[in-house]
Design an enzyme around this catalytic site. Structure first.
Site, short mmCIF file in Angstrom:
data_model
loop_
_atom_site.label_atom_id
_atom_site.label_comp_id
_atom_site.label_asym_id
_atom_site.label_seq_id
_atom_site.Cartn_x
_atom_site.Cartn_y
_atom_site.Cartn_z
N ARG A 30 0.97 -1.09 0.14
CA ARG A 30 -0.02 0.06 -0.12
C ARG A 30 0.93 1.19 -0.09
O ARG A 30 2.05 1.32 0.44
CB ARG A 30 -0.86 -0.10 1.16
N HIS A 31 0.39 2.30 -0.58
CA HIS A 31 1.13 3.43 -0.45
C HIS A 31 1.46 4.02 0.92
O HIS A 31 0.84 3.58 1.91
CB HIS A 31 0.39 4.68 -1.30
#
Length: 417
Positions: A30-31
């Site tokens: 995930r970012h």
């Protein structure tokens, strides 16, 4: 003493023979930290000028988080990939969103600090590395947002089941409160999660939450918010169409290594996505633990080869932390921590055998039968027309081939005027 030494060597060799090495890895993360994507209407902090960057963008904290994760990946796969970036070894893909693209860039900066002739500017210890992407509406693999008619029909059927409605009804009071205080209609788990995420971001950045929010966040919102990551892959067919293309790609890369079809197979695939990406994959595979995927949450798919037997196994590892916590090995259902590759493929055949483009062309059963009958009718009409035209052509040809007899007309000059 000699016997003891031999015993020690024997034990060491035995353990060495049992060791496994990573032959290929796929990493999905995930970012990093971001600003709110879309503040709710009554949000006291909805003025974009109050934030360091525009809404939905990666913050400096998020950049640092992914730079650190990149350094961890470098250590984990130091024996798998070269110190310098090699496009034959590593492939990087991101969703077409600023924060995921920037997260991938920061991550790669941590993985590949330039040295030697890779330094192109001594004042900037960074080197550009290619990142591949597609528009979200064309990306069924990573963004998982390309339209699929079959999936839309199946999800609509799922959210209309008594089971779904009964469970959601338990949060009706909470949704009513959120609707009242946020000025936004809150109707399902995804809506609750959007509010939860906004409050989470604001608390991380030290913004004081409204009094109503302090009563509900995080405890009252966490449960239904985290449950939202199960709804997109709630049934086998939904899971197949949502995550099948990505898992099929990963398993395909593993198989290429095993079969040695390519003398220089890919060694590492990196996918930069969202909490939605992480949650979908984990839930589809029966591995979701009910906790929301945090910033930089990472799933590791590792193809292992045992030195002693040369057999291949799949090991799955998860890291759901933005700190220094080490990732932990997952227990693959009905297979354990080291799952034989063939068994892994068998267990998840529902996902990896997907023919996405064909299966997404949804056909209503009775309509399919009607269309088939219509096709048969049209075909019959065409065949009959061709037959009729051939018969008529044959008759015309036959008529023209017969001799033409004429009756001579005798001129009568008396009748001329």
């Amino acid at each position: 003493m000699r016997i003891f030494t031999i015993l020690i060597i024997t034990v060491v060799l035995a353990f060495a023979d049992g060791e496994s090495i990573v032959k290929y890895a796929a990493v999905i993360f995930r970012h990093g930290d971001r600003t709110p994507v879309e503040p709710y209407p009554t949000d006291p902090w909805k003025n974009e000028s109050l934030w360091p960057v525009r809404f939905g963008q990666l913050t400096n904290l998020g950049i640092r988080q992914h730079y650190a994760l990149g350094g961890m990946l470098r250590k984990r796969y130091s024996m798998l990939i070269s110190e310098k970036f090699d496009p034959q070894e590593v492939y990087v893909r991101s969703t077409d969103v600023d924060r995921t693209l920037m997260s991938a860039q920061a991550n790669l900066a941590g993985m590949y600090p330039p040295s030697g002739d890779a330094i192109w500017n001594p004042n900037l210890m960074w080197r550009p590395i290619p990142i591949h992407t597609l528009p979200e509406t064309e990306d069924e693999v990573l963004a998982m947002k390309r339209n699929c008619d079959t999936y839309n029909v199946k999800k609509k059927a799922y959210i209309n089941t008594d089971e779904y409605k009964t469970r959601l009804s338990k949060f009706q009071g909470l949704m009513n409160l959120l609707t009242l205080y946020t000025g936004k209609k809150i109707e399902d788990y995804e809506d609750i999660n959007e509010i939860y995420n906004t409050l989470l971001v604001e608390s991380i950045h030290d913004f004081t939450l409204p009094k109503w929010a302090q009563l509900l966040y995080p405890d009252k919102l966490r449960g239904p918010s985290c449950y939202s990551f199960t709804t997109a892959t709630a049934t086998p067919i939904m899971a197949r169409l949502m995550t099948g293309p990505l898992l099929k790609e990963i398993v395909g890369k593993m198989n290429t290594v095993i079969t040695k079809e390519n003398p220089n197979p890919l060694k590492l695939s990196i996918y930069s996505g969202h909490d939605f990406t992480i949650g979908n994959v984990l839930n589809a595979m029966g591995l979701y633990d009910g906790n929301c995927p945090v910033y930089t949450a990472t799933i590791f798919f590792e193809l292992m080869q045992e030195k002693s037997t040369m057999n291949y196994y799949v090991q799955m590892v998860y890291r759901n932390s933005t700190g220094t916590a080490e990732p932990y090995i997952l227990d693959i259902p009905d297979c354990g921590q080291m799952c034989p590759f063939d068994r892994f493929v068998e267990l998840y055949s529902n996902l990896v055998d997907v023919d996405w483009h064909t299966e997404c062309r949804y056909q209503i059963p009775w309509l399919t039968e009607a269309l088939f009958a219509l096709e048969m009718l049209v075909l019959f009409f065409l065949l009959y027309t061709l037959y009729y035209m051939r018969v008529r052509a044959g008759e015309e040809s036959k008529r023209r081939s017969q001799p033409v007899y004429t009756i001579p007309i005798k001129e009568d000059n008396n009748n001329l005027v």
